[in-house]
Design a protein around this motif. Structure first.
Motif, short mmCIF file in Angstrom:
data_model
loop_
_atom_site.label_atom_id
_atom_site.label_comp_id
_atom_site.label_asym_id
_atom_site.label_seq_id
_atom_site.Cartn_x
_atom_site.Cartn_y
_atom_site.Cartn_z
N ASP A 285 6.80 0.03 11.72
CA ASP A 285 6.62 -1.11 12.62
C ASP A 285 6.42 -2.42 11.84
OD1 ASP A 285 6.77 0.68 14.76
OD2 ASP A 285 4.61 0.99 14.77
N GLY A 286 7.15 -2.57 10.74
CA GLY A 286 7.08 -3.80 9.97
C GLY A 286 5.89 -3.88 9.05
N LYS A 287 5.06 -2.85 8.99
CA LYS A 287 3.87 -2.87 8.14
C LYS A 287 4.04 -1.90 6.97
CE LYS A 287 0.55 -4.05 11.80
NZ LYS A 287 -0.70 -3.64 12.48
N LEU A 288 3.45 -2.25 5.84
CA LEU A 288 3.45 -1.38 4.67
C LEU A 288 2.28 -0.41 4.80
CD1 LEU A 288 4.67 -0.80 1.82
CD2 LEU A 288 2.91 -2.34 0.91
N GLN A 289 2.60 0.89 4.81
CA GLN A 289 1.55 1.91 4.90
C GLN A 289 1.02 2.21 3.51
OE1 GLN A 289 4.30 4.66 6.97
NE2 GLN A 289 2.68 4.88 8.51
N VAL A 290 -0.30 2.14 3.39
CA VAL A 290 -0.94 2.29 2.08
C VAL A 290 -2.04 3.34 2.18
CG1 VAL A 290 -2.18 1.15 0.21
CG2 VAL A 290 -0.48 -0.13 1.54
N ALA A 291 -1.96 4.37 1.33
CA ALA A 291 -3.02 5.38 1.26
C ALA A 291 -4.13 4.83 0.37
CB ALA A 291 -2.47 6.69 0.68
N MET A 292 -5.36 4.81 0.90
CA MET A 292 -6.50 4.23 0.19
C MET A 292 -7.68 5.19 0.25
SD MET A 292 -6.30 0.38 1.87
CE MET A 292 -7.46 -0.33 0.69
N SER A 293 -8.42 5.28 -0.87
CA SER A 293 -9.66 6.06 -0.81
C SER A 293 -10.79 5.22 -0.22
CB SER A 293 -10.05 6.53 -2.22
OG SER A 293 -10.28 5.42 -3.08
N ASP A 294 -10.62 3.89 -0.26
CA ASP A 294 -11.60 2.97 0.33
C ASP A 294 -10.89 1.99 1.26
OD1 ASP A 294 -13.71 1.38 1.00
OD2 ASP A 294 -13.97 0.48 -0.99
N PRO A 295 -10.61 2.40 2.49
CA PRO A 295 -9.90 1.51 3.42
C PRO A 295 -10.77 0.35 3.92
CG PRO A 295 -10.55 3.53 4.54
CD PRO A 295 -10.90 3.71 3.10
N LEU A 296 -12.05 0.33 3.50
CA LEU A 296 -12.94 -0.77 3.87
C LEU A 296 -12.81 -1.95 2.92
CD1 LEU A 296 -16.15 1.34 4.61
CD2 LEU A 296 -14.47 0.52 6.25
N ASN A 297 -12.06 -1.79 1.84
CA ASN A 297 -11.95 -2.83 0.82
C ASN A 297 -10.97 -3.91 1.26
OD1 ASN A 297 -11.62 -4.39 -1.52
ND2 ASN A 297 -11.80 -2.61 -2.87
N ILE A 298 -11.52 -4.98 1.86
CA ILE A 298 -10.65 -6.05 2.38
C ILE A 298 -9.98 -6.82 1.25
CG2 ILE A 298 -11.91 -6.28 4.54
CD1 ILE A 298 -13.36 -8.68 3.34
N PHE A 299 -10.61 -6.85 0.05
CA PHE A 299 -10.00 -7.57 -1.07
C PHE A 299 -8.73 -6.84 -1.54
CE2 PHE A 299 -14.63 -8.24 -1.35
CZ PHE A 299 -14.65 -9.61 -1.09
N ALA A 300 -8.78 -5.51 -1.55
CA ALA A 300 -7.60 -4.72 -1.92
C ALA A 300 -6.47 -4.96 -0.92
CB ALA A 300 -7.94 -3.24 -1.99
N ILE A 301 -6.81 -4.95 0.36
CA ILE A 301 -5.80 -5.15 1.41
C ILE A 301 -5.18 -6.53 1.29
CG2 ILE A 301 -5.45 -5.32 3.90
CD1 ILE A 301 -7.64 -3.18 4.22
N ASP A 302 -6.03 -7.55 1.03
CA ASP A 302 -5.52 -8.91 0.86
C ASP A 302 -4.57 -9.01 -0.34
OD1 ASP A 302 -6.74 -10.00 3.04
OD2 ASP A 302 -8.53 -10.68 1.97
N ASP A 303 -4.96 -8.40 -1.46
CA ASP A 303 -4.14 -8.47 -2.67
C ASP A 303 -2.78 -7.80 -2.47
OD1 ASP A 303 -6.05 -9.87 -3.96
OD2 ASP A 303 -6.64 -8.28 -5.37
N ILE A 304 -2.78 -6.62 -1.84
CA ILE A 304 -1.51 -5.91 -1.64
C ILE A 304 -0.62 -6.69 -0.67
CG2 ILE A 304 -0.45 -3.74 -0.90
CD1 ILE A 304 -2.17 -3.63 -3.47
N SER A 305 -1.22 -7.27 0.34
CA SER A 305 -0.45 -8.06 1.30
C SER A 305 0.16 -9.28 0.62
CB SER A 305 -1.35 -8.50 2.46
OG SER A 305 -0.62 -9.25 3.39
N PHE A 306 -0.61 -9.90 -0.28
CA PHE A 306 -0.11 -11.08 -1.01
C PHE A 306 1.04 -10.69 -1.94
CE2 PHE A 306 -0.20 -13.86 -4.75
CZ PHE A 306 0.00 -15.09 -4.15
#
Length: 561
Positions: free
Chosen positions: A99-120
């Motif tokens: 659905d237009g989103k990149l699916q990412v397997a994470m051991s810490d899905p609470l890490n908003i900094f990781a999500i921001d970096d991957i999105s950037f």
């Protein structure tokens, strides 16, 4: 799920789900302040929660999807849409788009900094999913190792312009030690370890050099190196293994220890001159982490009971038989570990010493210096041993000394290359040992094979045909399983191996017919009557239970009519 706008704390979330008390949270936070470890890691180490419980709670509380890396397909191109350093830093790996989103397997899905970096980095919205920490680590190494090897190969093509012509001076050695050659060699090794390979084969042919890995006992093609670049890789490996780089006319052996992924590995290197250059084979040994027991290497309860009876004897010879690569050494070391106590003097003579065990005196054969199995064994008998392990009975002299040691009060372990347990007894007679000495000295024989296990993610059931029922000697078999191949098993259909055994105990009846000169068939008949379960029967059980395939049975087990 949209990316959270503020950091959600794992501890508070687990407390809100009733999985953690306030006191436990305070203890964990205090330790985290000292050790700087992840909260999840501390919870697991303290046995407060398991990784599964943490992931299940996060999945429910945050409405996130669980992702099983071992069973799912990961597109390599998607996985490598971010740098390896970023994937390792945040312990995550992209695995698909939806659905237009990149699916990412994470051991810490609470890490908003990781999500921001991957999105950037990817310029895409992120859909986080939950996966285990170690599972993600392994996936990162697996999917990025091939990329590292390809890059190193390209760098070597660009920078390494000189092809070695047999004249080795310091300038050429320095060039061979340069970053591209080192990176390519290290990448080949890293990829082998990540793939779970036991051996690396680097084989020169007329136009190219093939690299193959032995995974679960079967060679698998990995890559091809241009012939013009092979000299640098070959020389680099020989330098690492302490071999003579100026000698390429005779076979050589060497060894090297190297740390990969935080674990120490021992590499045994062998070179063999061929018409197109030196073939290199590297055996990978994880000797510093040898920690197995009998149940882990495939012994059934029935075979264990017979083996316990054999090992309870104070003296005599115990033989392990099977072809090269059937796991005999691993089984020997596992048994020796059971005897490794402060009141036992255990001495081994091996070629080579594959695993080092604390508390056991291990001798490395050195034929050039005159230190053979036979000469070592004579010296060992003067060292007041309780238990002796001989890597292999290669000749009559070694066999005679082993028999003499056994009948004078020592427990002796060794290996022999025979098809099954009963034929080992006739093989000893063929080696020049008198039948009465074979009967008096031998107390037990273990024959062993390694079978590939069907991948649990993709094995498929089907109806057995008449040919397969005939092979299994059972007309009542209805359903069998076969490999299909999936990303979890590198499309081989098999994942991992299991050992099968036949354990022969020599009782008074067996000794009696040995002394009378019984042949292998007579010995086998009596052994089965006395309780020995043949290799064929143990393998048949695994085929019917869906652990392995009938093709693997035919490939591995010698089925006698």
């Amino acid at each position: 799920m949209e990316k959270p706008k503020q950091k959600i704390k794992l501890g508070e979330l687990l407390m809100g789900a009733g999985m953690l008390t306030q006191a436990q949270l305070e203890e964990v936070l205090a330790e985290q302040g000292k050790s700087r470890k992840r909260m999840g890691q501390i919870l697991i180490e303290r046995n407060i929660l398991t990784e599964e419980e943490i992931m299940d709670t996060l999945a429910v509380q945050l409405s996130l999807e669980r992702f099983d890396i071992g069973k799912a397909f990961i597109d390599p191109e998607v996985a490598r849409c971010i740098p390896k350093e970023v994937a390792k830093k945040y312990n995550l790996i992209p695995f698909g788009e939806k659905d237009g989103k990149l699916q990412v397997a994470m051991s810490d899905p609470l890490n908003i900094f990781a999500i921001d970096d991957i999105s950037f980095i990817t310029q895409k919205p992120i859909q986080p999913c939950i996966a285990g920490f170690e599972a993600i680590e392994k996936a990162i190494e697996l999917y990025f190792s091939k990329q590292s090897t390809d890059k190193a190969l390209e760098d070597l093509k660009k920078e390494y312009k000189v092809e070695l012509d047999g004249k080795y001076d310091q300038a050429i050695i320095d060039e061979v030690q340069s970053a591209p050659a080192v990176r390519l060699t290290n990448s080949i090794v890293n990829q082998a370890i990540t793939s779970g390979a036991s051996d690396i084969h680097i084989e020169p042919f007329e136009k190219e050099v093939k690299v193959r890995y032995r995974i679960d006992g079967v060679l698998v093609a990995s890559m091809a190196i241009p012939k013009s670049l092979y000299s640098s890789v070959c020389t680099r490996i020989k330098i690492m293994a302490g071999m003579n780089i100026a000698e390429n006319r005779i076979p050589q052996d060497g060894r090297n220890e190297m740390e990969v992924g935080g674990r120490s590995y021992d590499f045994r290197v062998s070179s063999l001159p061929t018409v197109f250059g030196e073939k290199i084979v590297i055996r990978i040994l994880d000797g510093k982490n040898f920690d197995l027991n009998r149940s882990m290497i495939g012994f059934t309860n029935h075979d264990n009971a017979i083996l316990n009876r054999i090992l309870s004897m104070p003296y005599g010879i115990v033989l392990l038989t099977g072809p090269t690569g059937s796991g005999k050494s691993t089984t020997l070391y596992t048994i020796l570990k059971e005897f490794n106590t402060v009141d036992k003097n255990i001495v081994t003579v091996e070629d080579p010493v594959e695993y080092t065990l604390l508390g056991i005196n291990q001798v490395q054969v050195n034929s050039k210096a005159g230190l053979t199995f036979a000469s070592s064994l004579r010296s060992i008998l003067r060292q007041d041993p309780d238990i002796i392990m001989i890597g292999e009975m290669r000749d009559e002299e070694t066999a005679h000394i082993a028999v003499r040691a056994a009948i004078t009060g020592h427990l002796v372990f060794s290996t022999l290359h025979t098809n099954d347990a009963p034929t080992s007894l006739t093989r000893l007679v063929d080696m020049g040992i008198a039948p009465y000495l074979v009967a008096e000295s031998t107390i037990g024989i273990i024959s062993q094979r390694l079978l590939r296990k069907l991948c649990p993610s993709c094995k498929r059931g089907y109806l057995a045909d008449d040919r397969e029922k005939k092979i299994l000697r059972d007309l009542n078999v209805v359903k069998l399983y076969k490999p299909t191949g999936c990303p979890a098993c590198n499309n081989t259909g098999y994942k991992g191996r299991i050992a099968i055994h036949e354990v022969l105990y020599l009782d008074s009846k067996m000794r009696s017919i040995i002394e009378k000169g019984a042949n292998a068939d007579e010995l086998r008949t009596l052994a089965v009557k006395n309780g020995m379960v043949p290799l064929y029967e143990n393998c048949k059980r695994l085929v019917i239970n869906g652990v392995t395939s009938i093709n693997e049975m035919v490939r591995t087990v010698y089925a006698r009519d």
